[in-house]
Design an enzyme around this catalytic site. Structure first.
Site, PDB file in Angstrom:
ATOM      1  N   LYS A  14      35.101  31.485  47.966  1.00  0.00           N
ATOM      2  CA  LYS A  14      35.508  30.881  49.241  1.00  0.00           C
ATOM      3  C   LYS A  14      36.488  29.723  49.031  1.00  0.00           C
ATOM      4  CE  LYS A  14      30.980  28.752  49.832  1.00  0.00           C
ATOM      5  NZ  LYS A  14      31.019  27.376  49.371  1.00  0.00           N
ATOM      6  N   ARG A  89      24.483  24.998  56.001  1.00  0.00           N
ATOM      7  CA  ARG A  89      23.711  25.673  54.961  1.00  0.00           C
ATOM      8  C   ARG A  89      22.344  26.119  55.494  1.00  0.00           C
ATOM      9  NH1 ARG A  89      27.284  24.609  50.842  1.00  0.00           N
ATOM     10  NH2 ARG A  89      26.402  24.736  48.772  1.00  0.00           N
ATOM     11  N   ARG A 128      33.555  29.887  35.833  1.00  0.00           N
ATOM     12  CA  ARG A 128      34.354  29.021  36.718  1.00  0.00           C
ATOM     13  C   ARG A 128      34.677  27.676  36.062  1.00  0.00           C
ATOM     14  NH1 ARG A 128      32.744  28.170  42.862  1.00  0.00           N
ATOM     15  NH2 ARG A 128      30.779  27.394  42.045  1.00  0.00           N
ATOM     16  N   ARG A 163      31.466  22.729  36.458  1.00  0.00           N
ATOM     17  CA  ARG A 163      30.533  22.003  37.336  1.00  0.00           C
ATOM     18  C   ARG A 163      29.125  22.046  36.748  1.00  0.00           C
ATOM     19  NH1 ARG A 163      31.552  24.316  43.300  1.00  0.00           N
ATOM     20  NH2 ARG A 163      29.301  24.199  43.195  1.00  0.00           N
ATOM     21  N   ARG A 174      20.269  28.327  43.602  1.00  0.00           N
ATOM     22  CA  ARG A 174      21.196  28.230  44.734  1.00  0.00           C
ATOM     23  C   ARG A 174      21.291  29.564  45.469  1.00  0.00           C
ATOM     24  NH1 ARG A 174      26.179  26.645  41.504  1.00  0.00           N
ATOM     25  NH2 ARG A 174      27.385  26.512  43.430  1.00  0.00           N
TER      26      ARG A 174
END
Ligand code: AMP
Length: 221
Positions: A14, A89, A128, A163, A174
């Site tokens: 996203k 969320r 990532r 991250r 998550r």
């Protein structure tokens, strides 16, 4: 330009899609994750609290996120449309968001639900890397999305970092949270008639084209 919201699991792309929309439509990209990562660097009680929540993959308390979103949406650059990413969320945040929009006289716009396979997400999450300077996103597990020089941003030369929450353990946490909390949000927006489902398993370009066809009005719902 209508407002744009993404509902997508972690690492579904996203952030990358938001960058492409910003480039084409010049609207601000508001990411609660980015705002919270900045707050987590502050040497204050709230900074320490947010830092701890971020590293274990949980959710920051609603009263903090609600306030920061309202404050951000009131700014002038949001008047002609914006991308909201990472919020809401949970269903409580979705209801608060409805109220904030009403207060500011804004419309909901498009809600894009990006669906993607869990195995693909794991691959993306572990690869990532993000530029600490310009926040550009790379993926070292993908040939086309790797940086040209290891650990260095192609765009600004900034250092790339991983991250804290981009590991398999935090991802599982998550992802479970995402599945649990988003069902009600998805139904909420389906009822409002603003939800558009997008297949996120394709390439960045394919996903962007699917989104852009809708934004640019080529596709009827
Ligand atoms: P993201 O960059 O959207 O993946 O968000 C990174 C982390 O920031 C999440 O795992 C949460 O800990 C926190 N976060 C981001 N948005 C919210 C939100 N709307 N409510 C609570 N916590 C959030």
């Amino acid at each position: 330009m209508k407002n744009i919201m993404f509902i997508a699991p972690p690492a579904a792309g996203k952030g990358t899609q938001a960058d492409l929309i910003v480039e084409k439509y010049h609207i601000p990209h508001i990411s609660t994750g980015d705002i919270l990562r900045d707050i987590s660097k502050e040497n204050s009680e709230i900074g320490h609290y947010v830092s701890e929540v971020l590293s274990n993959g949980g959710l920051v308390k609603d009263d903090i996120t609600d306030q920061l979103i309202e404050r951000r949406l009131k700014q002038d650059d949001c008047k002609n449309g914006y991308i909201i990413d990472g919020f809401p969320r949970n269903i409580d945040q979705a209801k608060i968001y409805d109220k904030i929009l009403e207060k500011l006289g804004y419309k909901m716009g498009y809600v894009f639900l990006i669906s993607i396979d869990e195995k693909e997400l794991e691959k993306r999450i572990t690869g990532r890397r993000v530029c600490e300077n310009c926040k550009a996103i790379y993926n070292i597990n993908s040939e086309i999305h790797s940086p040209k020089i290891d650990s260095t941003c192609d765009l600004c030369g900034g250092r790339l970092y991983q991250r804290k929450d981009d590991n398999i353990e935090a991802f599982q946490h998550r992802y479970q949270l995402y599945l649990e909390k988003t069902e009600a949000i998805i139904n909420h927006y389906k009822e409002q008639g603003v939800l558009y489902e997008i297949d996120g398993n394709g390439t960045t370009e394919e996903v962007f084209q699917a989104i852009d066809r809708i934004i640019s009005g080529d596709d009827e719902k």
